[in-house]
Design a protein around this motif. Structure first.
Motif, short mmCIF file in Angstrom:
data_model
loop_
_atom_site.label_atom_id
_atom_site.label_comp_id
_atom_site.label_asym_id
_atom_site.label_seq_id
_atom_site.Cartn_x
_atom_site.Cartn_y
_atom_site.Cartn_z
N ASP A 580 0.83 -1.21 0.00
CA ASP A 580 0.00 0.00 0.00
C ASP A 580 0.86 1.26 0.00
N SER A 581 1.89 1.23 -0.87
CA SER A 581 2.80 2.38 -1.02
C SER A 581 3.55 2.70 0.26
N LYS A 582 3.65 1.72 1.16
CA LYS A 582 4.35 1.93 2.42
C LYS A 582 5.48 0.92 2.52
N MET A 583 6.68 1.43 2.65
CA MET A 583 7.85 0.57 2.75
C MET A 583 7.99 0.05 4.18
N GLU A 584 8.47 -1.19 4.29
CA GLU A 584 8.62 -1.79 5.61
C GLU A 584 9.68 -1.04 6.42
N GLU A 585 9.66 -1.26 7.73
CA GLU A 585 10.61 -0.61 8.61
C GLU A 585 12.02 -1.14 8.37
N GLN A 586 13.01 -0.28 8.62
CA GLN A 586 14.40 -0.65 8.36
C GLN A 586 14.84 -1.83 9.23
N ASP A 587 14.42 -1.87 10.48
CA ASP A 587 14.81 -2.98 11.36
C ASP A 587 14.27 -4.30 10.85
N HIS A 588 13.01 -4.29 10.41
CA HIS A 588 12.43 -5.52 9.87
C HIS A 588 13.14 -5.93 8.59
N PHE A 589 13.50 -4.99 7.77
CA PHE A 589 14.23 -5.27 6.53
C PHE A 589 15.59 -5.90 6.84
N LEU A 590 16.32 -5.30 7.77
CA LEU A 590 17.63 -5.84 8.13
C LEU A 590 17.51 -7.22 8.76
N LYS A 591 16.45 -7.46 9.51
CA LYS A 591 16.24 -8.76 10.14
C LYS A 591 16.03 -9.83 9.08
N ARG A 592 15.25 -9.53 8.04
CA ARG A 592 15.04 -10.51 6.97
C ARG A 592 16.33 -10.76 6.20
N MET A 593 17.06 -9.69 5.87
CA MET A 593 18.32 -9.87 5.14
C MET A 593 19.31 -10.70 5.97
N SER A 594 19.33 -10.45 7.28
CA SER A 594 20.22 -11.19 8.16
C SER A 594 19.88 -12.67 8.16
N GLY A 595 18.58 -13.01 8.21
CA GLY A 595 18.19 -14.42 8.20
C GLY A 595 18.61 -15.13 6.93
N MET A 596 18.44 -14.50 5.79
CA MET A 596 18.80 -15.15 4.52
C MET A 596 20.31 -15.29 4.38
N ILE A 597 21.09 -14.28 4.79
CA ILE A 597 22.55 -14.38 4.71
C ILE A 597 23.07 -15.46 5.66
N ARG A 598 22.47 -15.58 6.85
CA ARG A 598 22.88 -16.62 7.78
C ARG A 598 22.61 -18.01 7.20
N LEU A 599 21.46 -18.19 6.56
CA LEU A 599 21.16 -19.48 5.94
C LEU A 599 22.17 -19.78 4.82
N TYR A 600 22.50 -18.78 4.01
CA TYR A 600 23.47 -18.97 2.91
C TYR A 600 24.85 -19.32 3.47
N ALA A 601 25.26 -18.59 4.55
CA ALA A 601 26.57 -18.86 5.15
C ALA A 601 26.61 -20.25 5.77
N ALA A 602 25.48 -20.76 6.28
CA ALA A 602 25.46 -22.10 6.84
C ALA A 602 25.50 -23.17 5.76
N ILE A 603 24.84 -22.91 4.61
CA ILE A 603 24.80 -23.90 3.53
C ILE A 603 26.18 -24.13 2.94
N ILE A 604 26.95 -23.05 2.75
CA ILE A 604 28.25 -23.19 2.05
C ILE A 604 29.28 -23.94 2.89
N GLN A 605 29.05 -24.15 4.17
CA GLN A 605 30.03 -24.85 5.01
C GLN A 605 29.54 -26.20 5.51
N LEU A 606 28.23 -26.56 5.30
CA LEU A 606 27.69 -27.80 5.82
C LEU A 606 27.39 -28.77 4.68
N ARG A 607 27.49 -30.08 5.02
CA ARG A 607 27.13 -31.13 4.08
C ARG A 607 26.25 -32.13 4.81
N TRP A 608 25.44 -32.85 4.03
CA TRP A 608 24.56 -33.86 4.62
C TRP A 608 25.42 -35.01 5.16
#
Length: 678
Positions: A580-608
């Motif tokens: 609705d033409s309203k951008m999300e809050e910066q803290d919520h944005f950074l929280k989402r970006m942090s979650g995805m980068i953490r998942l990516y950083a965990a995938i590149i170092q772990l194996r099944w």
């Protein structure tokens, strides 16, 4: 002794007695009080019985010897006794006590009374008198038998008369008592009736009083009830008025809140427009810009100030978003920042124009001084671009990149094209609206692909292998159970591509939501995703495509604002969520970006752990090292770069240190000494 002589002697004795010496007055008859005692009924003396007993006893003794005398002597006595017996019964039977010869009877009785009294007196006076009484008794025997019988008969008649009188009196008294008892009984009955009537009347009155009290209480209760009803109606009116006033107040508050929200949204739109204009103006300031005629001009100060203004505006918008809606002061501050940005652009343009004018003036002077040396001037014109190019290359090396490398952008574009092709490959199953069977298959496949991933959590434990096997079997074409139904990708020709795409999308969503809220969940999700990626590489490519689209900083890539692109679209390109033409809050944005980068950083170092460990990781630590190097080669963004670097190094920094050792510590030294100041 003759009876007459005996009588006179008796009278003479009486005359000489105490009573005979009493004086009597003839006038006493006139005094009723004095003669009242004489008129009372005659009463015998208590000693009469004793005298009579003596007389009867003596007469019996005299009669007994006389029986031996001649009949002539006994005949008169027998005649007298028989005549007395005849007279006495006759008189007893035929005449009542009232028909007797009362004067003779009274006279004889008086004589008897006087004799008895006189005898008693003589017995009390002494022996001389007693001898006289004995002499008299010796004189009396000849006359006593007939007289005694007469006296005895009189006494018996008198007793009979008195007995009859007593009986009559008793009868009368009994009748009187009975009458009195009947009167008392009647009186008592009447009184009892009156008492019963009075009691009944009293009870009736009490009942009436009680009924009146009850009626009065009922009336009072009805009055009290009416009063309560009236009070209730009054209170209801008051409450209705208060409710109406409260409703009006609430409506006014809602109207004020609506107006405040509209004003706030208007101010927010104004802030966004100001931010958009500030960003557009900031793009006009290129820190690497070099004018072809002004190689020495430096616009880095303008670029730094422009970035500061952009950061200030972004901070204001973030702060106001946390508060709710911006105030007029916030709008004024952003407008001042916009004016400052415009002034900065104007100053830069003026500086460029002044430098260009100075350059032109110097060129004209040089042209006038070197008119004659046309060849040398041509050589100078020919040599001028080379130093400029060398100087420009040197400045480029000193600065950092704004855009990603070409190879990185090509890799990014290849992943996005692969995702688009995958979407196109299952368009038949995604766009089906009429076929209920296909829609049902689509729903079952989506649930079978996404529900197991949703079940992965930081405390999954031994369930990870079961979840992994379930996802692997689904991707391998085997049938699995989901929601009590048997599901397989072979149910539809496009089912496998659809499951690939939805599974990769779900992994990214888990990083955006679950890992952002619970950072420890990055490792169990990453180990499952890494194992699926190793067996099914296409899932990994689609995972990277979704990750790069939602978090372009994972490329790393900073999208540029192109002409014709709206501000909302540009914010979505940067990774923000716009509703609705309203951008999300910066803290919520950074929280989402942090979650995805953490998942990516965990995938590149772990194996099944249960897979083939001899092969290489499909997306190992070398990709993480390349991402870190490219991030440090690019200009940092406020908040975003610091957050992503911290989360990435916190998750896989230890693995990178073990892999690259000294090179990793050189990278850390570079970050601390060169990158932190930026």
């Amino acid at each position: 002794m003759q009876p007459r002589q005996l009588r006179w002697e008796t009278l003479a004795a009486l005359r000489t007695s105490g009573k005979g010496r009493l004086s009597y007055c003839r006038r006493w008859l006139q005094d009723e009080d004095i003669l009242e005692g004489c008129m009372s009924p005659l009463v015998l003396s208590p000693y009469s019985g004793w005298v009579l007993d003596r007389m009867v006893g003596q007469s019996a003794q005299e009669i007994t010897p006389s029986r031996s005398s001649t009949p002539k002597e006994s005949a008169p006595l027998a005649n007298q006794s028989s005549s007395l017996e005849k007279v006495t019964p006759a008189s007893r039977r035929g005449s009542s006590p009232l028909s007797l010869d009362l004067p003779g009877f009274l006279r004889e009785l008086l004589i008897l009374y006087s004799v008895t009294d006189f005898a008693y007196m003589l017995t009390t006076q002494g022996n001389d008198d007693l001898r006289l009484l004995e002499t008299d008794q010796e004189v009396f025997p000849a006359v006593l038998p007939s007289k005694v019988a007469e006296v005895e008969g009189c006494i018996r008649m008198y007793e009979e008369m008195h007995r009859l009188k007593g009986k009559e009196g008793l009868r009368q008294r009994q009748e009187q008592q009975e009458q009195m008892v009947r009167a008392v009984y009647d009186l008592a009955s009447e009184q009892l009736k009156r008492f019963d009537e009075l009691k009944e009347l009293k009870q009736h009155q009490e009942f009436q009083d009680l009924q009146e009290v009850i009626e009065k209480s009922s009336k009072e209760a009805q009055g009290q009830q009416e009063k309560l009803k009236e009070e209730h109606r009054h209170r209801a009116k008051v409450l209705n008025l208060k409710l109406r006033e409260a409703e009006q107040q609430r409506q006014r508050q809602e109207e004020l809140e609506r107006l405040r929200k509209e004003e706030g949204q208007e101010r927010l739109r104004r802030l966004y427009s100001i931010q958009e204009e500030v960003l557009q103006l900031n793009q006009q300031i290129d820190p690497n810009y070099r004018h072809k005629d002004l190689p020495r001009i430096d616009l880095s100060a303008y670029s730094n100030r422009g970035n500061q203004i952009c950061g200030l505006v972004s901070g204001l918008i973030r702060t106001t978003s946390e508060r709710g809606f911006p105030t007029q002061v916030d709008v004024a501050n952003t407008e001042r920042a916009l004016q400052e940005m415009r002034g900065l652009i104007s100053s830069m343009q003026q500086e460029i124009a002044a430098a260009v004018e100075e350059k032109r003036r110097k060129d004209e002077e040089e042209e006038r001084q070197k008119k004659k040396e046309l060849l040398k001037k041509e050589q100078m014109k020919a040599q001028t671009p080379a130093p400029a190019q060398q100087s420009g290359g040197k400045q480029q090396k000193e600065g950092l990149q704004v855009k990603a490398e070409e190879s990185t952008m090509q890799w990014y574009q290849q992943l996005q094209d692969a995702a688009e092709q995958c979407i196109a490959s299952f368009s038949g199953i995604s766009n089906c609206k009429d076929n209920n069977e296909v829609k049902k298959i689509k729903t079952d496949l989506q649930k079978a692909a996404t529900i197991p991933v949703s079940q992965i959590s930081r405390i999954a434990g031994s369930q990870l292998r079961e979840i992994f096997d379930k996802i692997n079997n689904l991707l391998s074409g085997k049938s699995v159970q989901s929601g009590g139904r048997t599901v397989s990708v072979t149910q539809h020709p496009q089912g496998l591509d659809f499951v690939y795409y939805k599974l990769a999308e779900k992994f990214v969503n888990q990083g955006e939501e679950e890992v952002a809220s619970h950072r420890d969940a990055a490792f169990p999700i990453a180990v499952v995703a890494s194992g699926i990626w190793e067996i099914h590489p296409r899932v990994g490519d689609l995972f990277l495509a979704h990750l790069h689209k939602k978090c372009p900083y994972s490329v790393p890539f900073y999208p540029a604002l192109k002409e014709g692109t709206s501000m909302e679209e540009y914010q979505r390109m940067l990774g923000y969520q716009v509703k609705d033409s309203k951008m999300e809050e910066q803290d919520h944005f950074l929280k989402r970006m942090s979650g995805m980068i953490r998942l990516y950083a965990a995938i590149i170092q772990l194996r099944w752990p249960y897979g083939n460990k001899q092969g290489t990781h499909p997306h190992g630590l070398n990709y993480g090292w390349r991402w870190l190097a490219q991030m440090l080669n690019m200009e940092p963004l406020a908040d975003v770069t610091a957050t992503l670097l911290f989360d990435f190094l916190e998750v896989c920094g230890n693995a990178l240190m073990k892999q690259y050792q000294v090179q990793f510590w050189k990278m850390m030294l570079l970050i601390r000494e060169d990158y932190f100041p930026r």
